[in-house]
Design a protein around this motif. Structure first.
Motif, mmCIF file in Angstrom:
data_model
loop_
_atom_site.group_PDB
_atom_site.id
_atom_site.type_symbol
_atom_site.label_atom_id
_atom_site.label_comp_id
_atom_site.label_asym_id
_atom_site.label_seq_id
_atom_site.Cartn_x
_atom_site.Cartn_y
_atom_site.Cartn_z
ATOM 1 N N GLN A 27 -0.133 7.045 7.745
ATOM 2 C CA GLN A 27 -1.386 7.646 8.201
ATOM 3 C C GLN A 27 -2.206 6.658 9.031
ATOM 4 O OE1 GLN A 27 -3.053 9.115 4.501
ATOM 5 N NE2 GLN A 27 -1.962 11.054 4.673
ATOM 6 N N LEU A 28 -2.161 5.391 8.662
ATOM 7 C CA LEU A 28 -2.788 4.365 9.498
ATOM 8 C C LEU A 28 -2.114 4.307 10.862
ATOM 9 C CD1 LEU A 28 -4.615 1.878 9.972
ATOM 10 C CD2 LEU A 28 -2.843 0.488 8.852
ATOM 11 N N CYS A 34 0.960 12.666 10.692
ATOM 12 C CA CYS A 34 0.137 12.850 9.481
ATOM 13 C C CYS A 34 0.755 13.870 8.539
ATOM 14 C CB CYS A 34 -1.272 13.284 9.872
ATOM 15 S SG CYS A 34 -2.310 11.974 10.517
ATOM 16 N N ILE A 43 0.825 -1.220 0.000
ATOM 17 C CA ILE A 43 0.000 0.000 0.000
ATOM 18 C C ILE A 43 0.852 1.260 0.000
ATOM 19 C CG2 ILE A 43 -1.881 -1.191 1.178
ATOM 20 C CD1 ILE A 43 -1.140 0.362 3.713
ATOM 21 N N LYS A 95 0.136 5.769 3.031
ATOM 22 C CA LYS A 95 -1.030 5.186 3.688
ATOM 23 C C LYS A 95 -0.636 4.452 4.969
ATOM 24 C CE LYS A 95 -3.796 4.647 -0.523
ATOM 25 N NZ LYS A 95 -4.458 3.682 -1.451
ATOM 26 N N SER A 96 0.517 3.800 4.940
ATOM 27 C CA SER A 96 0.990 3.088 6.131
ATOM 28 C C SER A 96 1.176 4.056 7.299
ATOM 29 C CB SER A 96 2.308 2.384 5.835
ATOM 30 O OG SER A 96 2.158 1.416 4.825
#
Length: 585
Positions: free
Chosen positions: A121-122, A233, A114, A118-119
């Motif tokens: 932010q997760l 973030c 991914i 995205k990693s």
């Protein structure tokens, strides 16, 4: 029965796909967008990754300041007792360490697929939720809620968050992998320094002994959790993988087709670092591509996990991080209970250890880059740690404050360096393209040291505390612990001596009856066969290697086509060897 068999077969297929497929797919539109940090205003530069990764790791590194929460949370949950450690809340740290590593190991391949944005932010979301649940647990006097919040949610968030920047750094900076990862992971040391002071000021410095608070524990977790969420973030927007065909300076562990079909001698665009026909090349920004070595390959994740050297590194790593991890989990209580320091002294010492942790993560990877060896540095680290851990019980018994702190300082320096060097060591051994996944699996060794070692540490501590309840005998509370910790460190040192870091040590076929092989300090291969040792001459080794290469090329040609005549895709496992990393050590 048939349904069960189908379920097992499906699970095996999923696991096979999950750990084999680590490809991060992007569209042409996404690749075009990633050329810009701020669209149409600020073009992306790989050097932006350094400060962004450092700040992200600083947020994750706040976990090392957990020892500053031990006494305050115990006082909040169970009442004041003069600031004596109950060895209860420290177990939250061990659970977080366990979840940290398990999350990174299991989700590592998926995180590679991914991408780092995205990693991260997760990770930020999980860490934020974990801090809020921990605040709720402290407010409601619920240890269970704290375990769930910080132990599970925050542990998972920190695990994902700390791994996400590693892949981009290792692929964008192939010429200095150790320094790149080490500089970013310095953030862990910085995080422990900053968090130690900030959380003490927010909670109230003397709260464990007097009950006087400033903002208190719940608000501290809300404020810090919010700050970490915003920072992670924001700087996750910088993280990205190189475009296909990226042509950074090629180190020894990159396979000959790393440039994905780009012929040697091509020039490369200074912004995208992709091949161009222009005769101009800014070598200061884009180092010229080096000729690849034919012996070098990258392994797949499964190939790496099946190799003996991975598991040798795994158990060596446990010994390298065990002492530092357990000391960091208890340092503030050791300062106050065993060494008679004040809460302010404890915070200062935690910050000093954070600084040494940071320094180790910077200097040891840099040294490994300059010396072109990770194995030697790990050997030195384990040897020095063994001496320091062996001396600690004597220093505590004698009340030698300076000697005790000196040993602790040295251990934490090498602890930080051991973590800082590992991504580059794995990239050199198994390839940079899967370093995020291999590092995630390797972190389970760190978790095993933290959880297994941590619970043993607490159990022995409680047993010794019950046996010697007087503060005058407080030095006995840790004596047995430092004795048993010495064993894994010494074992790790001896394992290090046998880790194969030369391509020929790994790939040369074993002769009948061979038990083990070892690369000597003079770069000669020692082979032990049926209770008889033999040192190969350089001519013997070269003859065996050329025979291996010849047989490998024949096998590769035979596997290039399917039965129907269609060309088969190249697999890294079909190519000869990992890469020659260190000829001497």
């Amino acid at each position: 029965m048939k349904a069960t068999t189908n379920w097992v077969t499906g699970a095996k297929r999923f696991l096979y796909w999950h750990y084999h497929d680590t490809h991060f797919a992007r569209t042409e539109k996404q690749l075009a967008q990633e050329k810009w940090l701020i669209p149409k205003l600020v073009p992306f530069n790989r050097w932006y990754l350094m400060p962004a990764s450092f700040l992200i790791e600083t947020c994750c590194g706040s976990i090392y300041a957990w020892s500053g929460y031990n006494l305050p949370i115990e006082a909040k949950l169970y009442g004041l007792n003069g600031g004596i450690d109950r060895a209860i809340v420290v177990n939250v740290f061990y659970v977080a360490v366990c979840v940290f590593a398990i999350t990174a190991a299991i989700l590592g391949p998926w995180l590679e697929r991914i991408g780092p944005l995205k990693s991260e932010q997760l990770a930020a979301t999980l860490f934020f939720v974990g801090n809020l649940l921990t605040a709720l647990g402290a407010y409601c006097n619920s240890l269970t809620c704290i375990y769930i919040g910080y132990g599970i949610f925050s542990g998972a968030g920190i695990g994902i968050g700390s791994v996400a920047p590693i892949g981009p750094l290792q692929t964008w900076f192939p010429e200095s992998r150790g320094s790149a990862a080490g500089l970013a992971l310095c953030g862990y040391g910085a995080g422990s320094i900053v968090a130690s002071y900030v959380q003490a000021e927010l909670i109230g410095r003397d709260y464990p002994k007097t009950g006087q608070t400033d903002l208190g524990i719940p608000l501290t977790f809300v404020i810090l959790g919010s700050a970490y969420f915003v920072i992670m973030c924001l700087f996750s927007l910088v993280l990205r993988m190189p475009p296909p065909g990226y042509a950074g300076p090629i180190p020894s562990m990159v396979r000959h087709h790393t440039q994905r079909g780009v012929p040697n001698g091509k020039k490369f665009d200074r912004t995208t670092r992709l091949p161009i026909e222009s005769k101009q090349l800014d070598s200061a920004l884009v180092p010229a591509p080096q000729p690849a070595r034919p012996e070098c390959v990258e392994m797949t994740l499964v190939e790496s996990l099946k190799s003996i050297q991975f598991w040798m590194i795994y158990f060596m790593f446990i010994g390298a991080v065990l002492a530092g991890l357990l000391i960091l989990s208890k340092i503030q209580t050791i300062i106050q209970n065993q060494l008679g320091g004040s809460p302010q002294d404890a915070v200062k010492m935690n910050a000093v250890l954070g600084g040494l942790n940071l320094l180790g993560r910077l200097l040891l990877p840099l040294s490994s880059d300059l010396l072109k060896t990770h194995k030697l540095i790990y050997g030195i680290s384990l040897a020095v740690q063994a001496v320091c851990v062996g001396f600690l019980p004597t220093a505590l018994h004698a009340g030698n404050y300076s000697g005790t702190l000196a040993c602790i300082f040295i251990i934490c320096f090498f602890y930080g360096g051991s973590l800082g060097m590992m991504p580059a060591f794995l990239a050199d051994q198994f390839g940079a393209s899967i370093v995020g996944a291999t590092y995630g699996v390797m972190l389970t060794a760190w978790a095993l040291a933290g959880v297994g070692g941590g619970f043993i540490f607490s159990a022995v501590y409680n047993q010794q505390h019950a046996k010697y309840p007087s503060l005058d005998m407080a030095y006995m509370w840790y004596e047995v612990n430092f004795r048993w910790i010495l064993g894994p460190i010494v074992l790790g040192f001896f394992i290090t001596l046998f880790i194969p870091t030369n391509v020929r040590d790994v790939k040369l076929p074993r002769v009948p009856g061979e038990l083990f092989r070892l690369r000597l300090i003079n770069d000669r291969l020692f082979r032990f066969t049926k209770w008889r040792g033999h040192i190969l001459t350089r001519e013997e080794e070269e003859t065996e290697w050329q025979a291996y290469l010849k047989n490998s090329k024949i096998a590769e040609k035979e596997s290039e086509t399917h039965p129907n005549g269609v060309a088969a895709p190249a697999k890294s496992g079909d190519l000869p060897g990992s890469c020659e990393l260190n000829s001497v050590v």
